[in-house]
Structure formats: C-alpha cells, structure tokens
Design a protein around this motif. Sequence first.
Motif, short mmCIF file in Angstrom:
data_model
loop_
_atom_site.label_atom_id
_atom_site.label_comp_id
_atom_site.label_asym_id
_atom_site.label_seq_id
_atom_site.Cartn_x
_atom_site.Cartn_y
_atom_site.Cartn_z
N SER A 106 0.81 -1.22 0.00
CA SER A 106 0.00 0.00 0.00
C SER A 106 0.85 1.27 0.00
O SER A 106 0.36 2.34 -0.38
N ARG A 107 2.10 1.19 0.39
CA ARG A 107 2.97 2.37 0.43
C ARG A 107 3.48 2.76 -0.96
O ARG A 107 3.99 3.85 -1.16
N LEU A 108 3.38 1.85 -1.92
CA LEU A 108 3.87 2.10 -3.27
C LEU A 108 2.74 2.59 -4.17
O LEU A 108 1.62 2.12 -4.08
N LYS A 109 3.09 3.51 -5.07
CA LYS A 109 2.11 4.07 -6.00
C LYS A 109 2.46 3.60 -7.42
O LYS A 109 3.59 3.76 -7.87
N LEU A 110 1.48 3.03 -8.10
CA LEU A 110 1.69 2.58 -9.48
C LEU A 110 1.88 3.80 -10.38
O LEU A 110 1.02 4.68 -10.44
N GLU A 111 3.01 3.85 -11.09
CA GLU A 111 3.32 4.95 -12.00
C GLU A 111 3.14 4.55 -13.46
O GLU A 111 2.83 5.37 -14.30
N TYR A 112 3.40 3.29 -13.74
CA TYR A 112 3.32 2.82 -15.13
C TYR A 112 3.12 1.31 -15.13
O TYR A 112 3.70 0.60 -14.31
N LYS A 113 2.33 0.84 -16.08
CA LYS A 113 2.11 -0.60 -16.24
C LYS A 113 1.92 -0.85 -17.72
O LYS A 113 1.12 -0.18 -18.37
N GLY A 114 2.66 -1.80 -18.25
CA GLY A 114 2.52 -2.11 -19.67
C GLY A 114 3.84 -2.54 -20.27
O GLY A 114 4.71 -3.09 -19.59
N ASP A 115 3.99 -2.27 -21.55
CA ASP A 115 5.17 -2.67 -22.31
C ASP A 115 6.37 -1.80 -21.91
O ASP A 115 6.32 -0.58 -22.05
N LEU A 116 7.42 -2.43 -21.44
CA LEU A 116 8.61 -1.69 -21.02
C LEU A 116 9.31 -0.99 -22.18
O LEU A 116 10.10 -0.08 -21.99
N ARG A 117 8.99 -1.40 -23.42
CA ARG A 117 9.61 -0.74 -24.57
C ARG A 117 9.19 0.72 -24.65
O ARG A 117 9.93 1.55 -25.14
N LEU A 118 7.98 1.04 -24.16
CA LEU A 118 7.55 2.44 -24.16
C LEU A 118 8.38 3.27 -23.20
O LEU A 118 8.70 4.42 -23.48
N LEU A 119 8.73 2.66 -22.05
CA LEU A 119 9.61 3.37 -21.12
C LEU A 119 11.00 3.54 -21.72
O LEU A 119 11.63 4.58 -21.60
N ALA A 120 11.49 2.50 -22.38
CA ALA A 120 12.83 2.55 -22.95
C ALA A 120 12.92 3.52 -24.12
O ALA A 120 13.95 4.13 -24.35
N ALA A 121 11.83 3.68 -24.85
CA ALA A 121 11.84 4.51 -26.06
C ALA A 121 12.13 5.97 -25.75
O ALA A 121 12.86 6.63 -26.48
N ASP A 122 11.60 6.48 -24.66
CA ASP A 122 11.78 7.90 -24.36
C ASP A 122 12.56 8.14 -23.08
O ASP A 122 13.16 9.19 -22.91
N ARG A 123 12.57 7.15 -22.20
CA ARG A 123 13.28 7.21 -20.92
C ARG A 123 12.81 8.32 -20.00
O ARG A 123 13.46 8.67 -19.04
N ARG A 124 11.67 8.88 -20.30
CA ARG A 124 11.10 9.87 -19.39
C ARG A 124 9.77 9.34 -18.91
O ARG A 124 8.85 9.14 -19.69
N LEU A 125 9.66 9.13 -17.63
CA LEU A 125 8.46 8.55 -17.05
C LEU A 125 7.19 9.34 -17.38
O LEU A 125 6.19 8.73 -17.77
N PRO A 126 7.18 10.67 -17.31
CA PRO A 126 5.92 11.37 -17.62
C PRO A 126 5.42 11.08 -19.04
O PRO A 126 4.23 10.94 -19.26
N TYR A 127 6.33 10.96 -20.00
CA TYR A 127 5.94 10.65 -21.38
C TYR A 127 5.27 9.28 -21.46
O TYR A 127 4.22 9.11 -22.04
N ALA A 128 5.91 8.29 -20.84
CA ALA A 128 5.35 6.94 -20.86
C ALA A 128 4.03 6.88 -20.11
O ALA A 128 3.10 6.19 -20.52
N GLN A 129 3.93 7.63 -19.01
CA GLN A 129 2.66 7.67 -18.26
C GLN A 129 1.54 8.20 -19.15
O GLN A 129 0.44 7.69 -19.14
N THR A 130 1.85 9.23 -19.93
CA THR A 130 0.85 9.81 -20.82
C THR A 130 0.39 8.78 -21.84
O THR A 130 -0.80 8.63 -22.11
N LEU A 131 1.34 8.04 -22.41
CA LEU A 131 0.98 6.99 -23.37
C LEU A 131 0.10 5.94 -22.71
O LEU A 131 -0.92 5.53 -23.26
N TRP A 132 0.50 5.51 -21.51
CA TRP A 132 -0.26 4.49 -20.81
C TRP A 132 -1.66 4.99 -20.47
O TRP A 132 -2.65 4.33 -20.71
N ASN A 133 -1.75 6.21 -19.92
CA ASN A 133 -3.05 6.77 -19.54
C ASN A 133 -3.96 6.94 -20.74
O ASN A 133 -5.15 6.74 -20.65
#
Length: 196
Positions: A165-192
């Motif tokens: 419960s202390r952890l907050k989910l920031e991103y869930k999905g294909d890790l290639r999206l995180l690797a593509a831009d390496r910026r969490l906010p960008y990947a979060q936007t794609l995921w959302n």
Amino acid sequence: MNNKNKKVYVLLSDTGSWLSQCIKWYTDKPLNHCSIVLDEDLNEIYSFGRTRDMHPLAGGFVKENLEGDLIRSPFRPTLGALYSCEVSEEQYSMIRRRIQYINKRKDSYKYNLLGLFGIALKVRIERNQAYFCSQFVAELFTYAGVELFEQAAEWIAPDDFRKCSRLKLEYKGDLRLLAADRRLPYAQTLWNTRVS
C-alpha cells in the motif's frame, strides 16, 4: 510530495530468463523480477540477477539497462510495472550509499538461489552477502528505515511489492515504451491514453 522528499522506484518485470520462467511457473505471477530505480530517467536500475547471459545460474549484483537487460525482444512486448515510493532525502541518500557500497564489493556478493527455495519450502535460509532480487530491494528500504513490509526481506517476493500500500503505481505495460523515451511522464501519458 514535499519538496524535501524524493522518489525511489520499484520496477517489476518479466525478463524472460530461464530462472524467471521457472519462478513464473511456480508462482503463477506474470512479473517475477524486481529492481530498484533511483532516477526518473530510468538510468540507475539495480538488482540481483544474472551476471552472465550464457550461464543462467551465475548471478550477483547487477546494474541493469532498460533496453538490454530487461527487454527480451525489440519486437515483442515485455510486460512491466513501475511503482514509486516517497522517501526523505536522508533515506534516499542511505539507499544510494548502500548500493554504492555493494557495487564496490560486488565480487563478494552472490545470488541467493537457496533463498528462493527457502520461500518455496517456507524455511528461513539466511545467507551472508547473498540476495535474490526482491530480497535485495526490500532490504534496501529496510536499511534506510522505510518500512514496506512486516516480514523480513528474505520472505519478500516480487509480487509483494505490487500489493504494498505504500507504493504508487506509476506505469504498467510494455517496457519498450519506457525505454523509447526514458522519461516517465511521457510513458505515463501513453499508458493513460491507452487505458482511458
């Protein structure tokens, strides 16, 4: 988040390794590898895992690379989830210093394969300077005084972080999206965008 606080991330993934597949078969959980991430750009990823690709049982402390180590194929999705934990600056520094300490002595540290059997058999197996991935990450939080779990680190499996419960989910999905831009906010936007 308080300006004086920082975020530490926990990355759960399916590395596709032989050991990961065995663990997945036993646990029936899709994400069976756990890493700690110290920066939002996902450049500082640390864990205990394979130290040689061709030898599935040779393991120890590793600095992981999102593109190379954690993504099985550039053509197939690699499932992952990134969680954040807010910590104080002092706790963040303690985690960073502990990782630096282990890194300088990494030849003395081993992968705790016996500890995995201990979880499966519900037997406590304590080993000095040996960790499996989720034990290492849990131990870092405990070392810094961040209590995520009631049980000891050697009992923590990767899926326990998903339920924490202390952890907050920031991103869930294909890790290639995180690797593509390496910026969490960008990947979060794609995921959302995809989820909504």
